[in-house]
Design a protein around this motif. Structure first.
Motif, mmCIF file in Angstrom:
data_model
loop_
_atom_site.group_PDB
_atom_site.id
_atom_site.type_symbol
_atom_site.label_atom_id
_atom_site.label_comp_id
_atom_site.label_asym_id
_atom_site.label_seq_id
_atom_site.Cartn_x
_atom_site.Cartn_y
_atom_site.Cartn_z
ATOM 1 N N ASP A 122 0.830 -1.210 0.000
ATOM 2 C CA ASP A 122 0.000 0.000 0.000
ATOM 3 C C ASP A 122 0.862 1.257 0.000
ATOM 4 N N ASN A 123 1.887 1.276 0.836
ATOM 5 C CA ASN A 123 2.722 2.477 0.946
ATOM 6 C C ASN A 123 3.551 2.712 -0.316
ATOM 7 N N GLY A 151 1.215 4.112 -2.869
ATOM 8 C CA GLY A 151 0.955 5.516 -2.582
ATOM 9 C C GLY A 151 2.086 6.417 -3.036
ATOM 10 N N GLU A 186 1.846 6.738 -6.739
ATOM 11 C CA GLU A 186 0.745 7.627 -7.097
ATOM 12 C C GLU A 186 1.146 9.096 -6.998
ATOM 13 N N THR A 196 -2.596 0.523 -7.750
ATOM 14 C CA THR A 196 -2.364 1.788 -8.447
ATOM 15 C C THR A 196 -2.767 1.657 -9.904
#
Length: 463
Positions: free
Chosen positions: A140-141, A144, A147, A170
């Motif tokens: 997830d990180n 991010g 992104e 993503t």
């Protein structure tokens, strides 16, 4: 007879050395009078000499730059720092002064990367190499960070599933690296690293899953040797196998352009340390250049991930010998005012060797001793198993305290020992001091953290 401690050192090693010399009978470290440090801050004491971090980064950059120019190497060189060696802000601030990149190992590493980017210390466009096995939070990180589209994020896939997991988090295209599961050295308890994808599976993995996926570009092959970069047959054999895979993958994957030779340079563990860094850089680059020429492919950009080499030689710890115990006819135990297990945990866990020298009383007679820590554990000691040889120190004198220093301890000891947390037998974390130089070269010191108190422990324990 030559029976003084200084005589022993003169007979055994080349001394003084670049970072060590004497003024009268007091040890100087990079020109710092360590007894003055003791007089000002007391013991036990940990310190970091921050200029050494930049010095080592620039040394490595210079070796690669000079060799690439001399042999006509066509790829670029990128120095990255392994945050796992030391995550402290004072380390990261010094590292980022040197235009380097970052290698991460876990989910919370990404939060440090974001903070550095927000503060302008990690510039837009710099590389973030995301290594290690990736649980959902880490995925997830990383997604991010991709992104945000500020940094050049290259997740190094540890297994085939991680690519699918990233793509699901993503909508952006991703650039990835592939980690090779290198074979461990022969004396290891298992044959193949638990991390990465096996040599013979990498090209099939690319053809089956990545080749026809327009959202994925393979940019890097990642080669990591747990023992570091050493001039032995094991290292050269593994590098040869890695280059064979790189060439095979490059022939079917035109986007591949970088080779990450993970595994760091060694650092000085004794006064007898002898390692020709420039020679190793030249031999590695010559071998890469030769193999690429034989296979008619372009020379890759080179990434290195130096953690211990970056920060290790900046750190040190100073202890006082509190008491001497004669336990039998042969063994004298010098008891220090701290614990090896808690505050230099690698001495206990992996018999790690550090440079150990007295801080004072070099002009006095010496004796052979063992060093003991304060915990009740029988493993809390430092002797010839950890040290390069038997331990000799100036004779114990209860009326003239002896101080000893352990040097090049700047990597891993705080994170492995659990900085600021509970310690075995509730031995406190020592006071930690930072040492810096201003533009005129003058030494400045400041306290980063105080020694832990009983209240610190009681709060953690819920009292």
């Amino acid at each position: 007879m030559r029976t003084k401690y200084i005589d022993l050192i003169d007979q055994t090693f080349d001394f003084p050395q670049d970072e060590f010399n004497l003024v009268e009978d007091r040890l100087m470290f990079h020109g710092i009078d360590l007894m003055r440090l003791v007089e000002k801050y007391g013991t036990p004491l940990k310190f970091n000499y921050l200029p050494q971090i930049s010095h080592n980064i620039q040394r490595a950059k210079g070796w690669f730059r000079e060799t690439m120019n001399n042999i006509g190497y066509q790829g670029a060189y990128h120095y990255s720092y392994c945050t796992k060696s030391s995550h402290f802000s004072f380390v990261m601030d010094e590292v980022m002064k040197n235009d380097v990149h970052i290698e991460t190992s876990s989910a919370f590493d990404i939060d440090i990367v974001k903070k550095l980017n927000e503060q302008g210390k990690l510039k837009d466009g710099q590389f973030v190499i995301c290594n290690g096995f990736k649980p959902p939070k880490y995925i997830d990180n990383i997604a991010g960070l991709i992104e945000e589209d500020k940094l050049r994020v290259i997740p190094i896939v540890d297994n085939t599933q991680e690519v699918q997991d990233l793509l699901a988090k993503t909508d952006k295209d991703i650039h990835i690296g592939i980690r090779i599961a290198s074979e461990e050295e022969p004396k290891f308890e298992f044959y193949t690293s638990r991390l990465g994808i096996r040599y013979r599976e990498i090209v099939p993995f690319y053809k089956a899953i990545l080749e026809n996926n327009p959202r994925v570009k393979v940019k890097m092959l990642h080669f990591f040797i747990n023992t570091g970069i050493n001039d032995n047959s094991y290292y050269w054999n593994e590098l040869t196998k890695c280059l064979r895979v790189y060439c095979d993958l490059k022939k079917v994957c035109p986007t591949l352009d970088s080779l990450n030779i993970g595994g760091g340079f060694p650092i000085k563990q004794s006064l007898a340390f002898d390692y020709d860094y420039a020679y190793m850089v030249r031999e590695i680059l010559m071998q890469i250049k030769r193999v690429c020429s034989d296979n008619d492919i372009p020379e890759p950009n080179i990434f290195t991930e130096f953690g211990s080499f970056t920060v290790g030689e900046s750190g040190g710890a100073i202890f006082r010998v509190l008491h001497q115990k004669q336990q039998n006819d042969r063994e004298k135990w010098n008891m220090i005012d701290s614990s090896f297990m808690t505050n230099l945990p690698d001495t206990w866990a992996i018999n790690k060797r550090f440079i150990m020298l007295p801080i004072n009383r070099w002009n006095e007679d010496y004796e052979r001793v063992l060093l003991g820590g304060l915990t009740c554990d029988s493993d809390d000691y430092y002797n010839s198993e950890q040290h390069a040889n038997a331990i000799y120190l100036p004779r114990f004198d209860r009326n003239d305290p002896l101080y000893i220093g352990f040097f090049n301890t700047g990597a891993y000891q705080e994170t492995v020992g659990g900085f600021g947390g509970l310690k075995h037998c509730l031995i406190p974390e020592p006071r930690h001091v930072l040492i810096q130089r201003d533009q005129e070269g003058k030494i400045h010191t400041e306290i980063f953290s105080e020694e832990q108190t009983a209240n610190d422990f009681l709060k953690i324990l819920g009292y």
